[in-house]
Design a protein around this motif. Structure first.
Motif, PDB file in Angstrom:
ATOM      1  N   SER A   1      12.638-122.160  44.804  1.00  0.00           N
ATOM      2  CA  SER A   1      11.202-122.181  44.546  1.00  0.00           C
ATOM      3  C   SER A   1      10.692-120.759  44.357  1.00  0.00           C
ATOM      4  CB  SER A   1      10.466-122.856  45.713  1.00  0.00           C
ATOM      5  OG  SER A   1      10.558-122.053  46.884  1.00  0.00           O
ATOM      6  N   SER A   2       9.572-120.652  43.699  1.00  0.00           N
ATOM      7  CA  SER A   2       9.006-119.327  43.405  1.00  0.00           C
ATOM      8  C   SER A   2       8.549-118.609  44.659  1.00  0.00           C
ATOM      9  CB  SER A   2       7.840-119.475  42.429  1.00  0.00           C
ATOM     10  OG  SER A   2       6.838-120.320  42.983  1.00  0.00           O
ATOM     11  N   THR A   3       8.419-119.341  45.767  1.00  0.00           N
ATOM     12  CA  THR A   3       7.957-118.716  47.015  1.00  0.00           C
ATOM     13  C   THR A   3       9.099-118.443  47.995  1.00  0.00           C
ATOM     14  OG1 THR A   3       7.530-120.909  47.976  1.00  0.00           O
ATOM     15  CG2 THR A   3       5.700-119.827  46.797  1.00  0.00           C
ATOM     16  N   TRP A   4      10.338-118.765  47.596  1.00  0.00           N
ATOM     17  CA  TRP A   4      11.473-118.603  48.520  1.00  0.00           C
ATOM     18  C   TRP A   4      11.751-117.124  48.768  1.00  0.00           C
ATOM     19  CZ3 TRP A   4      17.038-117.661  47.283  1.00  0.00           C
ATOM     20  CH2 TRP A   4      17.861-117.768  48.422  1.00  0.00           C
ATOM     21  N   VAL A   5      11.909-116.790  50.044  1.00  0.00           N
ATOM     22  CA  VAL A   5      12.297-115.447  50.443  1.00  0.00           C
ATOM     23  C   VAL A   5      13.697-115.535  51.037  1.00  0.00           C
ATOM     24  CG1 VAL A   5      11.771-113.457  51.893  1.00  0.00           C
ATOM     25  CG2 VAL A   5       9.906-114.803  50.887  1.00  0.00           C
ATOM     26  N   PRO A   6      14.715-114.973  50.406  1.00  0.00           N
ATOM     27  CA  PRO A   6      16.098-115.091  50.904  1.00  0.00           C
ATOM     28  C   PRO A   6      16.235-114.465  52.294  1.00  0.00           C
ATOM     29  CG  PRO A   6      16.053-114.250  48.655  1.00  0.00           C
ATOM     30  CD  PRO A   6      14.651-114.207  49.153  1.00  0.00           C
ATOM     31  N   PRO A   7      17.133-115.020  53.126  1.00  0.00           N
ATOM     32  CA  PRO A   7      17.333-114.453  54.466  1.00  0.00           C
ATOM     33  C   PRO A   7      18.162-113.171  54.455  1.00  0.00           C
ATOM     34  CG  PRO A   7      18.813-116.301  54.142  1.00  0.00           C
ATOM     35  CD  PRO A   7      17.930-116.237  52.923  1.00  0.00           C
TER      36      PRO A   7
ATOM     37  N   LEU B   1      14.460-112.494  43.272  1.00  0.00           N
ATOM     38  CA  LEU B   1      15.117-111.194  43.137  1.00  0.00           C
ATOM     39  C   LEU B   1      14.208-110.045  43.585  1.00  0.00           C
ATOM     40  CD1 LEU B   1      16.982-111.440  39.702  1.00  0.00           C
ATOM     41  CD2 LEU B   1      17.958-111.572  41.994  1.00  0.00           C
ATOM     42  N   ARG B   2      12.910-110.280  43.622  1.00  0.00           N
ATOM     43  CA  ARG B   2      12.006-109.195  43.978  1.00  0.00           C
ATOM     44  C   ARG B   2      12.198-108.728  45.412  1.00  0.00           C
ATOM     45  NH1 ARG B   2       6.125-111.282  43.071  1.00  0.00           N
ATOM     46  NH2 ARG B   2       5.746-109.057  43.446  1.00  0.00           N
ATOM     47  N   TRP B   3      12.836-109.575  46.234  1.00  0.00           N
ATOM     48  CA  TRP B   3      13.048-109.202  47.635  1.00  0.00           C
ATOM     49  C   TRP B   3      14.363-108.463  47.837  1.00  0.00           C
ATOM     50  CZ3 TRP B   3       8.507-109.853  49.549  1.00  0.00           C
ATOM     51  CH2 TRP B   3       7.708-110.921  49.132  1.00  0.00           C
TER      52      TRP B   3
ATOM     53  N   PRO C   1       9.432-108.987  34.346  1.00  0.00           N
ATOM     54  CA  PRO C   1       8.219-108.671  35.109  1.00  0.00           C
ATOM     55  C   PRO C   1       8.220-107.230  35.609  1.00  0.00           C
ATOM     56  CG  PRO C   1       9.734-109.943  36.454  1.00  0.00           C
ATOM     57  CD  PRO C   1      10.352-109.868  35.082  1.00  0.00           C
ATOM     58  N   ASP C   2       7.048-106.701  35.873  1.00  0.00           N
ATOM     59  CA  ASP C   2       6.930-105.321  36.354  1.00  0.00           C
ATOM     60  C   ASP C   2       7.611-105.130  37.701  1.00  0.00           C
ATOM     61  OD1 ASP C   2       5.512-104.637  34.096  1.00  0.00           O
ATOM     62  OD2 ASP C   2       3.542-104.954  35.022  1.00  0.00           O
ATOM     63  N   TRP C   3       7.545-106.174  38.550  1.00  0.00           N
ATOM     64  CA  TRP C   3       8.134-106.014  39.883  1.00  0.00           C
ATOM     65  C   TRP C   3       9.645-105.827  39.821  1.00  0.00           C
ATOM     66  CZ3 TRP C   3      11.899-109.441  40.678  1.00  0.00           C
ATOM     67  CH2 TRP C   3      11.820-110.720  40.127  1.00  0.00           C
ATOM     68  N   PHE C   4      10.275-106.287  38.730  1.00  0.00           N
ATOM     69  CA  PHE C   4      11.725-106.161  38.639  1.00  0.00           C
ATOM     70  C   PHE C   4      12.146-104.700  38.610  1.00  0.00           C
ATOM     71  CE2 PHE C   4      15.529-105.601  35.996  1.00  0.00           C
ATOM     72  CZ  PHE C   4      16.445-106.315  36.760  1.00  0.00           C
ATOM     73  N   TRP C   5      11.396-103.878  37.880  1.00  0.00           N
ATOM     74  CA  TRP C   5      11.770-102.472  37.785  1.00  0.00           C
ATOM     75  C   TRP C   5      11.620-101.787  39.137  1.00  0.00           C
ATOM     76  CZ3 TRP C   5      14.495-102.066  33.766  1.00  0.00           C
ATOM     77  CH2 TRP C   5      14.158-102.733  32.586  1.00  0.00           C
ATOM     78  N   THR C   6      10.676-102.238  39.945  1.00  0.00           N
ATOM     79  CA  THR C   6      10.520-101.691  41.293  1.00  0.00           C
ATOM     80  C   THR C   6      11.674-102.126  42.180  1.00  0.00           C
ATOM     81  OG1 THR C   6       8.111-101.749  41.049  1.00  0.00           O
ATOM     82  CG2 THR C   6       8.996-101.557  43.290  1.00  0.00           C
ATOM     83  N   ALA C   7      12.016-103.419  42.121  1.00  0.00           N
ATOM     84  CA  ALA C   7      13.109-103.926  42.943  1.00  0.00           C
ATOM     85  C   ALA C   7      14.440-103.308  42.547  1.00  0.00           C
ATOM     86  CB  ALA C   7      13.180-105.446  42.832  1.00  0.00           C
ATOM     87  N   ALA C   8      14.592-103.009  41.249  1.00  0.00           N
ATOM     88  CA  ALA C   8      15.862-102.476  40.752  1.00  0.00           C
ATOM     89  C   ALA C   8      15.909-100.955  40.784  1.00  0.00           C
ATOM     90  CB  ALA C   8      16.099-102.960  39.323  1.00  0.00           C
ATOM     91  N   SER C   9      14.948-100.328  41.407  1.00  0.00           N
ATOM     92  CA  SER C   9      14.891 -98.863  41.379  1.00  0.00           C
ATOM     93  C   SER C   9      16.065 -98.216  42.111  1.00  0.00           C
ATOM     94  CB  SER C   9      13.570 -98.385  41.992  1.00  0.00           C
ATOM     95  OG  SER C   9      13.461 -98.822  43.339  1.00  0.00           O
ATOM     96  N   SER C  10      16.676 -98.941  43.064  1.00  0.00           N
ATOM     97  CA  SER C  10      17.822 -98.385  43.805  1.00  0.00           C
ATOM     98  C   SER C  10      19.163 -98.817  43.223  1.00  0.00           C
ATOM     99  CB  SER C  10      17.752 -98.802  45.272  1.00  0.00           C
ATOM    100  OG  SER C  10      17.833-100.215  45.403  1.00  0.00           O
TER     101      SER C  10
END
Length: 978
Positions: A459-465, A486-488, A507-516
């Motif tokens: 789901s779009s709201t799932w946060v992986p453990p 993936l944003r998490w 999405p813009d958040w992907f570039w932030t999540a992938a910054s490392s």
């Protein structure tokens, strides 16, 4: 000691990593030895060490010995900066006895040795014999340094009180001195030579009998030492009754006895023989009788045959590493006796059986102890069990990759709460994996599911453990929307979501999540959007965005980037004036709509090896910034592979290339380059193997200097305006004469996304051969080609061309060549396509053509060839045979319908004289005719009266002829009617 695996690699893991040797201080060493030897009490002098005591100053003679020792060293990291003052017991790495003040421990280990982050070698130079002044020394550690030009000093054998000696990872060379056998008190000896720099040759020993005198030895590590000449090594080792740890991996040993008549190795707990070449059946072997072993590693040793039942007798075993051999069949039921088993490595063997049966045969008494199951490339089949009889509650590493598993991924995967590494890639698993499969994986760090048919939904709201460091989902189904979970994952270092059916805007958040992320692969999707302006602040080292629909310009790149693939996108605009990645080695931008000129910023990329800008809209001339900038500097670009084809580039042959001495591959096809080919190509580009200048506007002669390119194996100058003859010195191009092809690395860029996954770049080349354009990829390195077609070349075909015996394609069509086809052309035994059409070649077709057994296409049409067409099995197998010879009216015989004369042909001498007379006759007649017509024409042109008289005479003659013909015709008709 942590287990280190070589994951999914073909090569033998020849040595341990530095992680296998922990970095210890002398105090820790002393305590370890105390526990290791189970000594109940010790003297104060032995273990009461102090580095900072003010009670006792060091002995003056020992201080002098240390200073003399330091004088012979190169201390690049200033590791010994504290070695000053009178009290040497305060110096870094020096430990003294509290009671006597004598130096008893010297620990000069390189930094990060055993940290897992690589070795930083700090000391080099010579080891002075002044160290012999430290006769009270018990512990000496010189590991992880760089003594790469010296042998282990013989005087090391004269520290009679020494108990601990570590010379590992220090790149000593030459013979291991037998004087080490004098160290009768030694309990720990580590000579590990597996950490090697390029060109390093490890030490060797041709006689290890000196080991038998080390009767107190408990730990022996000779990993990487060359023992290839030693056959009877085991009897020597068997004379060490206190030995607990024996490491002889990658020692080039070739014999492993079946048994020991009387084994003294009853204390042995760790045996490491990996990376040797025993090449014998798995049983019988002497080590199966060592029932007290806890750690056994015989990986990559060439053992074959069934999995030995004797393993069931080794009830103490904790770690069992059998990878890289050729064990065949299912593990035996005797494995159930191994109740202490924690780690099982079985990589690249041939179980060839059901995964469910394998799980049933694991020892149930140790299932809750198992920490590692390493089973890739084992030919395991079937589907994973839906439930487990006993939970794998302690499992931290599960690798079932590269097998033949089918079916769904079971839910019990999500119950492995201690799991850190999960590899299921390269199987045929299918079905859906959802949030329940990951619910309990809080400790998961590496998740690799690539190359399956798995659909991952959440789901779009799932946060992986979990918080992953490696995530590879290549060819799984994630799309069509970009997965929001993936944003998490903000700590990922290696991310591969290529070919996952994503058709969404990034999405813009992907570039932030992938910054490392250091290795990022999103290729072969239909992802839209643009690259972010903040891209320069990302940590990327390799980035593959190819085969998407990304648009916009190229922003400034991350400073650590070494590879960027943006090919097959919609990137627009000019190339950046500042790439921002000084270490960039591979830049792939082909199949975009990049416009403008090639900027001078290209010259700043001094590490660039592979540059592909083909199939864009680049225009203008290529910058020659390096020519002026480096006129006084011998260095230049490191480019090996340069492709600029299918653009609108113009100007002369790029002078920039003079500063590219490493160039192997150059493709400038289909541009607007013009001018003559410079002679400096043969001198400045001496490494060139592949040169394609097809479809440009070069003119002038083929420079003789071009034939200095001895490595040249592919030359395509077709569709230009070249003139003159083919240089006879073409025979200097040994690349067309010998079987030595271009290195695959010159055409292929491979970068690591993980230990088991590589992303490949292999350009696609269209080569005109066999009458059609054919696509070549990696196999282009095997193509030997000479294409000079569609020019204005003249003269004869030099006979020397037949020396280019490795040619597979020879195309000289659409030129002005004359003379005969070389008689020895039949020497080109490898040629597959031969095109000499549309020239002025004459004479007979050489009979040697029928010997070209590799030939699949031949075109000799539209020449002046004559005589009988040679027969031969190969020529008769060619398709459309009549078209091969069309346009040669002098040819006869099959497959043409024109028969050859039965009369004997004139001798070559007579034929030659007759030909000369005929030519002279026609030349004389033609000249006289032209002269006569020209005189009459000139006369009529300037004499009007003569013209009138001539036309009147013609009219009179016409009338007389007409009357005579009419009368004659009427007379004949009358006679006929009568």
């Amino acid at each position: 000691m942590p287990w280190i695996f070589i994951h999914q690699e073909e090569h033998i893991p020849m040595a341990k990593t530095p992680m296998d040797t922990p970095q210890l201080s002398c105090i820790q060493i002393a305590i370890a030895l105390l526990l290791f030897t189970q000594v109940k009490s010790t003297t104060e002098e032995t273990f009461a060490l102090y580095p900072n005591s003010t009670l006792t100053n060091c002995i003056a003679g020992e201080r002098s010995a240390l200073l003399a020792f330091r004088a012979g060293l190169s201390d690049r990291a200033n590791h010994l900066s504290s070695w000053k003052g009178d009290d040497c017991c305060r110096w870094k790495g020096v430990y003294c006895s509290k009671r006597t003040g004598h130096v008893v421990c010297l620990n000069l280990q390189g930094t990060q040795c055993g940290s897992g982050n690589g070795i930083t070698q700090v000391l080099a130079g010579n080891i002075s014999s002044s160290l012999l002044g430290l006769q009270h020394m018990r512990y000496l550690d010189l590991s992880c340094n760089e003594f790469d030009k010296i042998e282990v000093p013989e005087f090391m054998g004269y520290f009679h009180k020494l108990r601990y000696l570590d010379l590992s990872f220090s790149q000593f060379i030459g013979r291991i001195p037998p004087q080490l056998g004098n160290l009768s008190n030694l309990r720990y000896l580590n000579l590990d030579a597996s950490y090697q720099s390029p060109g390093y040759f490890p030490p060797y020993s041709k006689d290890i009998n000196w080991l038998s005198r080390l009767t107190s030895l408990e730990h022996l590590d000779m990993t990487g030492i060359n023992l290839s000449t030693i056959v009877h090594w085991l009897p020597v080792v068997n004379m060490l009754p206190t030995l607990k740890v024996l490491r002889l991996s990658a020692c080039q040993l070739r014999s492993s006895p079946d048994s020991l008549l009387l084994s003294n190795l009853t204390s042995l707990e760790t045996l490491d023989l990996r990376g040797n070449d025993f090449h014998k059946r798995s049983t019988p072997n002497w080590f199966w009788d060592l029932t007290g072993l806890k750690h056994l590693d015989i990986s990559f040793t060439g053992f074959y045959g069934p999995f030995p039942d004797e393993i069931g007798n080794m009830t103490s075993i904790v770690e069992l590493e059998l990878s890289g051999n050729n064990f065949v069949g299912m593990i035996p039921s005797s494995m159930k006796n191994l109740c202490n088993l924690e780690k099982l490595g079985y990589y690249r063997n041939n179980i060839n059986g059901s995964i469910r049966e394998f799980f049933r045969r694991l020892p149930s008494c140790s299932v809750n102890k198992l920490q590692l199951l390493y089973l890739p490339h084992c030919n395991l089949t079937g589907s994973l069990p839906t439930t487990l009889i006993e939970p794998l509650s302690n499992l931290t590493w599960l690798d079932l990759s590269d097998n033949k598993l089918t079916g769904h991924v079971p839910l019990w995967i999500g119950e492995l709460t201690k799991l850190r590494t999960l590899y299921l890639n390269s199987n045929s698993l299918d079905g859906v994996m959802h949030e329940g499969h990951f619910s309990g994986l809080d400790m998961l760090k590496d998740l690799v599911l690539s190359d399956n048919f798995i659909t991952i939904t959440a789901s779009s709201t799932w946060v992986p453990p979990f918080s992953l460091t490696m995530l590879h989902l290549r060819s799984c189904h994630l799309g069509p929307k970009f997965p929001t979970w993936l944003r998490w994952q903000t700590l990922v270092l290696s991310l591969d979501i290529s070919n996952t059916s994503i058709t969404d805007m990034i999405p813009d958040w992907f570039w932030t999540a992938a910054s490392s992320v250091m290795a990022l692969n999103i290729r072969n999707n239909q992802i839209t959007g643009v690259l972010p302006s903040t891209m320069e602040f990302m940590s990327g080292e390799v980035m593959d965005f190819s085969s998407n629909q990304l648009g916009g310009p190229i922003p400034k790149l991350p400073i650590n980037l070494t590879l960027l693939d943006l090919s097959r996108n919609n990137v627009v605009g000019p190339l950046p004036s500042d790439f921002g990645a000084p270490g960039l080695r591979t830049l792939l931008l082909y199949n975009n709509t990049i416009s403008g000129a090639i900027p001078a910023s290209l010259c700043k990329l001094r590490s660039l090896e592979l540059l592909d800008l083909s199939r864009n809209n680049l225009n203008g001339s290529i910058t020659d910034c390096l020519v002026n900038e480096l006129s006084t500097n011998m260095t230049g670009l490191n480019i090996v592979n340069l492709s600029l084809r299918n653009n609108n580039l113009s100007g002369g042959f790029p002078s920039l290339l003079q500063k590219c001495p490493q160039l192997i591959f150059l493709d400038l096809e289909d541009n607007h380059f013009l001018g003559t080919l410079p002679a400096w190509i043969g001198e400045k580009l001496s490494s060139l193997s592949f040169l394609r200048l097809r479809s440009n506007m070069f003119y002038g002669h083929i420079p003789v200097e071009l034939t200095k390119l001895v490595n040249l194996q592919f030359l395509d100058l077709a569709y230009n305006n070249l003139s003159g003859s083919i240089p006879r010195s073409m025979v200097n191009c040994t690349g067309m004469m010998q079987t030595r092809h271009i290195s695959y690395n010159a055409f292929n860029s491979r970068f690591r996304l993980a230990e088991n996954e590589l992303v490949d770049y292999t350009e696609n080349f269209m080569v005109l051969t066999k009458g059609e354009e054919r696509l070549y990829t990696g196999e282009i390195i095997y193509m030997v080609n000479l294409d000079l077609s569609c020019n204005s070349l003249t003269g004869g075909i030099p006979t020397e061309i037949s020396a280019l015996v490795e040619l597979k394609n020879l195309n000289l069509s659409w030129n002005n060549f004359n003379g005969k086809i070389p008689e020895n052309i039949g020497s080109l035994l490898q040629v597959e396509s031969l095109d000499l059409s549309h020239n002025y070649l004459s004479g007979k077709i050489p009979s040697g053509l029928s010997a070209l057994t590799s030939l699949s296409r031949l075109n000799l049409s539209y020449n002046n060839l004559s005589g009988r067409i040679p027969s031969g099995n190969q020529l008769q197998t060619l398709e459309d045979q009549e078209s091969i010879y069309i346009g040669n009216p002098g040819l006869c015989g099959p497959p043409l319908l024109r028969r050859c004369s039965s009369q004997p042909e004139p001798t070559p001498e007579h034929h030659e004289n007759a030909s000369d007379n005929t030519v002279s006759f026609f030349l004389g007649t033609g000249a006289g005719y032209v002269m006569g017509v020209w005189m009459v024409f000139c006369t009529f042109l300037f004499k009007r009266k003569w013209r009138a008289c001539w036309y009147s005479l013609c009219d009179c003659l016409y009338d007389q002829v007409y009357v005579q013909v009419a009368a004659t015709w009427a007379s004949l008709r009358g006679k006929t009617n009568g």
